[in-house]
Design a protein around this motif. Structure first.
Motif, PDB file in Angstrom:
ATOM      1  N   ALA A   1      41.940  42.231  28.014  1.00 33.77           N
ATOM      2  CA  ALA A   1      41.221  41.224  27.558  1.00 33.77           C
ATOM      3  C   ALA A   1      40.814  39.834  28.201  1.00 33.77           C
ATOM      4  O   ALA A   1      39.606  39.646  28.515  1.00 33.77           O
ATOM      5  CB  ALA A   1      41.594  40.507  26.115  1.00 33.77           C
ATOM      6  N   ASN A   2      41.681  39.345  28.850  1.00 34.17           N
ATOM      7  CA  ASN A   2      41.704  38.015  29.564  1.00 34.17           C
ATOM      8  C   ASN A   2      40.657  38.456  31.013  1.00 34.17           C
ATOM      9  O   ASN A   2      39.849  37.679  31.395  1.00 34.17           O
ATOM     10  CB  ASN A   2      42.897  37.541  29.898  1.00 34.17           C
ATOM     11  CG  ASN A   2      42.744  36.122  30.627  1.00 34.17           C
ATOM     12  OD1 ASN A   2      42.013  35.383  29.936  1.00 34.17           O
ATOM     13  ND2 ASN A   2      43.658  35.850  31.622  1.00 34.17           N
ATOM     14  N   ARG A   3      41.094  39.497  31.590  1.00 34.01           N
ATOM     15  CA  ARG A   3      40.400  40.121  32.844  1.00 34.01           C
ATOM     16  C   ARG A   3      38.923  40.272  32.337  1.00 34.01           C
ATOM     17  O   ARG A   3      37.995  39.828  33.194  1.00 34.01           O
ATOM     18  CB  ARG A   3      41.182  41.334  33.557  1.00 34.01           C
ATOM     19  CG  ARG A   3      40.457  41.699  34.655  1.00 34.01           C
ATOM     20  CD  ARG A   3      40.945  42.855  35.265  1.00 34.01           C
ATOM     21  NE  ARG A   3      40.478  43.421  36.285  1.00 34.01           N
ATOM     22  CZ  ARG A   3      40.445  44.383  36.909  1.00 34.01           C
ATOM     23  NH1 ARG A   3      41.077  45.287  36.412  1.00 34.01           N
ATOM     24  NH2 ARG A   3      39.617  45.025  37.820  1.00 34.01           N
ATOM     25  N   PHE A   4      38.690  41.102  31.388  1.00 37.91           N
ATOM     26  CA  PHE A   4      37.333  41.472  31.105  1.00 37.91           C
ATOM     27  C   PHE A   4      36.613  40.210  30.808  1.00 37.91           C
ATOM     28  O   PHE A   4      35.286  39.895  31.269  1.00 37.91           O
ATOM     29  CB  PHE A   4      37.224  41.975  29.557  1.00 37.91           C
ATOM     30  CG  PHE A   4      35.967  42.866  29.488  1.00 37.91           C
ATOM     31  CD1 PHE A   4      35.720  43.985  30.088  1.00 37.91           C
ATOM     32  CD2 PHE A   4      35.113  42.240  28.491  1.00 37.91           C
ATOM     33  CE1 PHE A   4      34.429  44.576  29.560  1.00 37.91           C
ATOM     34  CE2 PHE A   4      33.955  42.878  28.283  1.00 37.91           C
ATOM     35  CZ  PHE A   4      33.529  43.867  28.739  1.00 37.91           C
ATOM     36  N   THR A   5      36.909  39.025  30.282  1.00 38.66           N
ATOM     37  CA  THR A   5      36.222  38.013  29.854  1.00 38.66           C
ATOM     38  C   THR A   5      36.019  36.950  30.939  1.00 38.66           C
ATOM     39  O   THR A   5      35.238  36.309  31.212  1.00 38.66           O
ATOM     40  CB  THR A   5      37.007  36.831  28.844  1.00 38.66           C
ATOM     41  OG1 THR A   5      38.250  36.658  29.265  1.00 38.66           O
ATOM     42  CG2 THR A   5      37.014  37.720  27.362  1.00 38.66           C
ATOM     43  N   LYS A   6      37.111  36.924  32.147  1.00 32.99           N
ATOM     44  CA  LYS A   6      36.754  36.324  33.336  1.00 32.99           C
ATOM     45  C   LYS A   6      35.759  36.876  34.260  1.00 32.99           C
ATOM     46  O   LYS A   6      35.032  36.217  34.905  1.00 32.99           O
ATOM     47  CB  LYS A   6      38.203  36.157  33.934  1.00 32.99           C
ATOM     48  CG  LYS A   6      38.910  35.071  33.548  1.00 32.99           C
ATOM     49  CD  LYS A   6      40.401  35.016  34.255  1.00 32.99           C
ATOM     50  CE  LYS A   6      41.134  33.882  33.842  1.00 32.99           C
ATOM     51  NZ  LYS A   6      42.600  33.775  34.401  1.00 32.99           N
ATOM     52  N   GLU A   7      35.938  38.360  34.322  1.00 34.45           N
ATOM     53  CA  GLU A   7      35.114  38.992  35.379  1.00 34.45           C
ATOM     54  C   GLU A   7      33.461  39.805  34.911  1.00 34.45           C
ATOM     55  O   GLU A   7      32.999  39.762  35.813  1.00 34.45           O
ATOM     56  CB  GLU A   7      35.919  40.428  35.839  1.00 34.45           C
ATOM     57  CG  GLU A   7      37.286  39.807  36.508  1.00 34.45           C
ATOM     58  CD  GLU A   7      38.128  41.012  37.155  1.00 34.45           C
ATOM     59  OE1 GLU A   7      37.305  42.177  37.512  1.00 34.45           O
ATOM     60  OE2 GLU A   7      39.294  40.862  37.287  1.00 34.45           O
TER      61      GLU A   7
END
Length: 414
Positions: free
Chosen positions: A350-356
């Motif tokens: 989830a964190n990676r998706f929101t950042k990238e």
């Protein structure tokens, strides 16, 4: 009336609006809202003329839905104006202030943009929403809607103009271009002497034409090729519910999804659930080879163009991906930067998706249909900006302002 004459009148009105009292603008907005509700029958009668013309022309169901007004929708337009009226006045808000070593007092405050042009298509509610936001933020507005909604737009504008004038503000605070030929759009795009900014709100063709041809500054509101990625750690019921809502609750709007990406490790289990739910609304699925292998020949083979298309209809492109990396790459290639969603129980993914993922709104475990000024607490909105300068995402009253430096001295010279 020529476009230049409309521009001059708008400029004159804008000067008065910029220095107008907040109480007066609030009064005008509430009067505007009351007038919309009081004249609901008149507005609906004029809207029916547009709807009948649309039916006669073979307009699609989704476009007719965009065009249609009901008592509830007119009431929502009025309520939107009241919500905007209740917001704190942005004009004159102090953004920062300091005293320089030489004694100069430098203050940065919010001011109106001036004259705003709005070009939009077959959504008469935009006429009211745009006018309300511009009025609250001290801007004059020139509205240019599509020919499909001309009778509706004239009716709504007529009601609002009368209410605003009776409240004590210039009648030309709100103007509507009644010429729906291509020439009027071209003239509005070139109104450099009077227009401070132009905002297109509609499909990809309208937005592209405005960005490419306008001679005045443009705030680009986006088409919505939006995605939901069902991660390998997704809750299947949650994913199914989110996809159903994001696709079918109102497929003709820009925050509806157009594509679903599913991790290969869960595809065989979740895709049949998604298909069964979507069948309730007869959604046509266009899928990749793996999707078709799982769901059968009833799924149309997806093309490259399908993944790049904003359908605005009961059509959904589906692709099975081998990783979150492929999902992010796919979104980067096809997304219009509007709204993107991941369904997952994994914090790191989830964190990676929101950042990238590069979009105006990025969701974790929620429908993209929430990308809306009202849902974000902004009241009515002028549109969803997908650009990165000045404003991004739902554009409320603060996004319709600029800033001014006020400098006070005691005789300082440089």
């Amino acid at each position: 009336m020529t476009m230049n004459e409309m521009g001059k009148r708008a400029k004159d009105a804008a000067r008065i609006l910029a220095s107008s009292d907040s109480v007066l603008r609030t009064k005008a907005l509430n009067a505007l809202a009351d007038a919309l509700e009081a004249n609901c029958d008149f507005i609906l009668n004029e809207n029916e003329k547009d709807l009948q013309a649309g039916r006669d022309a073979g307009m699609s169901k989704s476009l007719l839905d965009r065009l249609a007004l009901t008592k509830d929708r007119v009431s929502s337009m009025a309520q939107g104006a009241r919500q905007v009226a209740a917001f704190a006045d942005p004009i004159g808000t102090v953004l920062s202030g300091s005293v320089m070593p030489n004694g100069l007092e430098v203050t940065k405050v919010r001011v109106p943009l001036g004259v705003i042009g709005i070009i939009y298509e077959a959504r008469p509610n935009v006429t009211a929403d745009a006018a309300a936001l511009c009025l609250k933020s001290g801007n004059a507005v020139i509205l240019r809607g599509g020919k499909e909604a001309i009778n509706s737009n004239i009716a709504v504008a007529q009601v609002m103009r009368k209410a605003v004038e009776e409240a004590g503000l210039p009648v030309d605070s709100i103007q509507l271009v009644t010429d729906t030929t291509r020439q009027s759009s071209i003239e509005l795009m070139g109104l450099t002497d009077y227009l401070d900014v132009l905002i297109p709100r509609g499909g990809a063709g309208l937005i592209k034409a405005t960005v490419e041809n306008a001679k005045v500054p443009v705030i680009e509101t986006g088409t919505g090729n939006c995605h939901v990625y069902v991660d390998e750690f997704a809750d299947f019921k949650m994913a199914t519910d989110i996809i159903f809502n994001a696709k079918t609750s109102r497929p003709s709007v820009c925050n509806a999804i157009e594509s679903v990406l599913v991790h290969e490790s869960v595809a065989e289990e979740v895709l049949p659930m998604i298909k069964a739910e979507l069948q309730k609304m007869n959604v046509e699925i266009r899928g990749c080879e793996v999707t078709r292998k799982i769901l059968g020949d009833s799924v149309v083979e997806a093309t490259e163009e399908d993944y790049a298309t904003e359908f605005l209809d009961y059509i959904l492109a589906v692709k099975v991906v081998d990783s979150i990396d492929e999902a992010i790459e796919h979104i980067a290639k096809y997304s219009t930067g509007h709204s993107e969603c991941i369904v997952t129980k994994d914090f790191q993914n989830a964190n990676r998706f929101t950042k990238e993922v590069d979009a105006a709104a990025v969701y974790v475990n929620a429908s993209t249909r929430f990308t809306d000024g009202g849902e974000f607490g902004l009241g009515a909105e002028i549109g969803i900006s997908t650009q990165k300068l000045h404003a991004r995402g739902p554009m409320g009253i603060n996004e319709l302002t600029s800033m001014k430096f006020i400098v006070k001295g005691s005789g300082q010279v440089r």
